[in-house]
Design a protein around this motif. Structure first.
Motif, mmCIF file in Angstrom:
data_model
loop_
_atom_site.group_PDB
_atom_site.id
_atom_site.type_symbol
_atom_site.label_atom_id
_atom_site.label_comp_id
_atom_site.label_asym_id
_atom_site.label_seq_id
_atom_site.Cartn_x
_atom_site.Cartn_y
_atom_site.Cartn_z
ATOM 1 N N TYR A 26 -14.159 -5.868 12.608
ATOM 2 C CA TYR A 26 -13.559 -5.047 13.795
ATOM 3 C C TYR A 26 -14.940 -5.014 14.989
ATOM 4 O O TYR A 26 -14.699 -4.573 16.091
ATOM 5 N N GLY A 27 -15.706 -5.915 14.878
ATOM 6 C CA GLY A 27 -16.885 -6.065 15.782
ATOM 7 C C GLY A 27 -17.425 -4.905 16.210
ATOM 8 O O GLY A 27 -18.043 -4.555 17.358
ATOM 9 N N THR A 28 -17.850 -4.394 15.295
ATOM 10 C CA THR A 28 -18.540 -2.852 15.430
ATOM 11 C C THR A 28 -20.267 -2.966 14.660
ATOM 12 O O THR A 28 -21.160 -2.256 14.705
ATOM 13 N N TRP A 29 -20.528 -4.070 14.103
ATOM 14 C CA TRP A 29 -21.568 -4.526 13.598
ATOM 15 C C TRP A 29 -22.393 -5.084 14.711
ATOM 16 O O TRP A 29 -22.008 -6.367 14.738
ATOM 17 N N VAL A 30 -23.247 -4.587 15.574
ATOM 18 C CA VAL A 30 -23.789 -5.311 16.865
ATOM 19 C C VAL A 30 -25.226 -5.149 16.942
ATOM 20 O O VAL A 30 -25.956 -4.249 16.232
ATOM 21 N N GLU A 31 -25.820 -6.171 17.733
ATOM 22 C CA GLU A 31 -27.075 -6.058 18.062
ATOM 23 C C GLU A 31 -27.673 -4.580 18.866
ATOM 24 O O GLU A 31 -26.915 -4.506 19.845
ATOM 25 N N LYS A 32 -28.469 -3.979 18.524
ATOM 26 C CA LYS A 32 -28.750 -2.625 19.328
ATOM 27 C C LYS A 32 -30.285 -2.818 19.545
ATOM 28 O O LYS A 32 -31.028 -3.695 19.084
ATOM 29 N N SER A 33 -30.944 -1.853 20.501
ATOM 30 C CA SER A 33 -32.201 -1.855 20.887
ATOM 31 C C SER A 33 -32.545 -0.505 21.011
ATOM 32 O O SER A 33 -31.915 0.413 21.534
ATOM 33 N N MET A 34 -33.832 -0.193 20.393
ATOM 34 C CA MET A 34 -34.318 1.179 20.446
ATOM 35 C C MET A 34 -36.213 0.603 20.628
ATOM 36 O O MET A 34 -36.666 0.087 20.042
ATOM 37 N N TYR A 35 -36.573 1.509 21.386
ATOM 38 C CA TYR A 35 -37.860 1.492 21.755
ATOM 39 C C TYR A 35 -38.417 -0.177 21.929
ATOM 40 O O TYR A 35 -39.635 -0.514 21.407
ATOM 41 N N GLY A 36 -37.660 -0.997 22.543
ATOM 42 C CA GLY A 36 -38.187 -2.559 22.777
ATOM 43 C C GLY A 36 -37.675 -3.283 21.375
ATOM 44 O O GLY A 36 -37.950 -4.551 21.450
ATOM 45 N N ARG A 37 -37.234 -2.602 20.522
ATOM 46 C CA ARG A 37 -37.074 -3.264 19.079
ATOM 47 C C ARG A 37 -35.511 -3.481 19.116
ATOM 48 O O ARG A 37 -34.649 -2.744 19.218
ATOM 49 N N THR A 38 -35.297 -4.774 18.590
ATOM 50 C CA THR A 38 -33.658 -5.120 18.551
ATOM 51 C C THR A 38 -33.377 -5.065 17.020
ATOM 52 O O THR A 38 -34.329 -5.458 16.230
ATOM 53 N N TYR A 39 -32.288 -4.711 16.609
ATOM 54 C CA TYR A 39 -31.887 -4.952 15.123
ATOM 55 C C TYR A 39 -30.392 -4.758 15.346
ATOM 56 O O TYR A 39 -29.629 -4.490 16.398
ATOM 57 N N MET A 40 -29.614 -4.915 14.006
ATOM 58 C CA MET A 40 -28.266 -4.922 13.896
ATOM 59 C C MET A 40 -28.076 -3.397 13.398
ATOM 60 O O MET A 40 -28.665 -3.113 12.555
ATOM 61 N N GLY A 41 -26.925 -3.118 13.896
ATOM 62 C CA GLY A 41 -26.491 -1.757 13.336
ATOM 63 C C GLY A 41 -25.071 -1.641 13.825
ATOM 64 O O GLY A 41 -24.300 -2.086 14.463
ATOM 65 N N MET A 42 -24.658 -0.293 13.461
ATOM 66 C CA MET A 42 -23.116 -0.041 13.531
ATOM 67 C C MET A 42 -22.887 0.783 14.915
ATOM 68 O O MET A 42 -23.575 1.749 15.354
#
Length: 165
Positions: free
Chosen positions: A109-125
């Motif tokens: 569904y294209g909802t597992w995406v690269e996210k960013s928080m406090y300069g850190r990138t990670y994969m999340g929903m």
């Protein structure tokens, strides 16, 4: 758990990807079982967090109306079933919450995406929702949903879908 091939560009009018997932209450939810029935598949990042709780409780509040009108609600997160079960019990959530630990359905569904928080990138929903009609066609897509207004958006869209607008 199964899902059809990954898509990231789903739009209204597209066929909804197939899925089968384990869910709260010892249930299994699948697109095959929902054939002929409209449903809302909503993806949320993590059970029992403030935003996800607001969103789930908002949908639970309108659940009787949705069920009376024939709409099934299914929440999907990457959490294991045990965590989802605790969340559902804690807040009295009666609709199925499904576990997508390997995020196959989220990827479809294209909802597992690269996210960013406090300069850190990670994969999340990504908090997203898909309103699917009884023929398995996506009628509405909401990306980056705001938890507090989600239920109202779905109610309006489903009312339009039900009335043929």
């Amino acid at each position: 758990m199964t899902a059809s091939s990954p898509r990231t560009d789903l739009q209204p009018g597209d066929r909804a990807p197939d899925f089968t997932l384990s869910a709260s209450g010892g249930r299994t939810v699948s697109s095959a079982e929902l054939k002929g029935k409209p449903y809302l598949l909503y993806f949320y990042p993590k059970a029992d967090t403030p935003g996800c709780t607001t969103q789930a409780c908002g949908l639970q509040e309108v659940l009787p109306k949705f069920e009376a009108d024939g709409l099934t609600i299914i929440g999907v997160s990457p959490d294991p079933v045990a965590k989802i079960e605790k969340f559902a019990t804690k807040y009295g959530l009666q609709f199925p919450l499904a576990s997508d630990e390997h995020h196959a359905v989220a990827e479809a569904y294209g909802t597992w995406v690269e996210k960013s928080m406090y300069g850190r990138t990670y994969m999340g929903m990504e908090r997203s929702s898909f309103l699917v009609d009884g023929q398995g066609i996506i009628r509405n897509v909401w990306r980056k949903v705001k938890p507090a207004t989600h239920a109202a958006l779905v109610a309006e869209a489903f009312r339009d879908l039900s009335s043929g607008a």
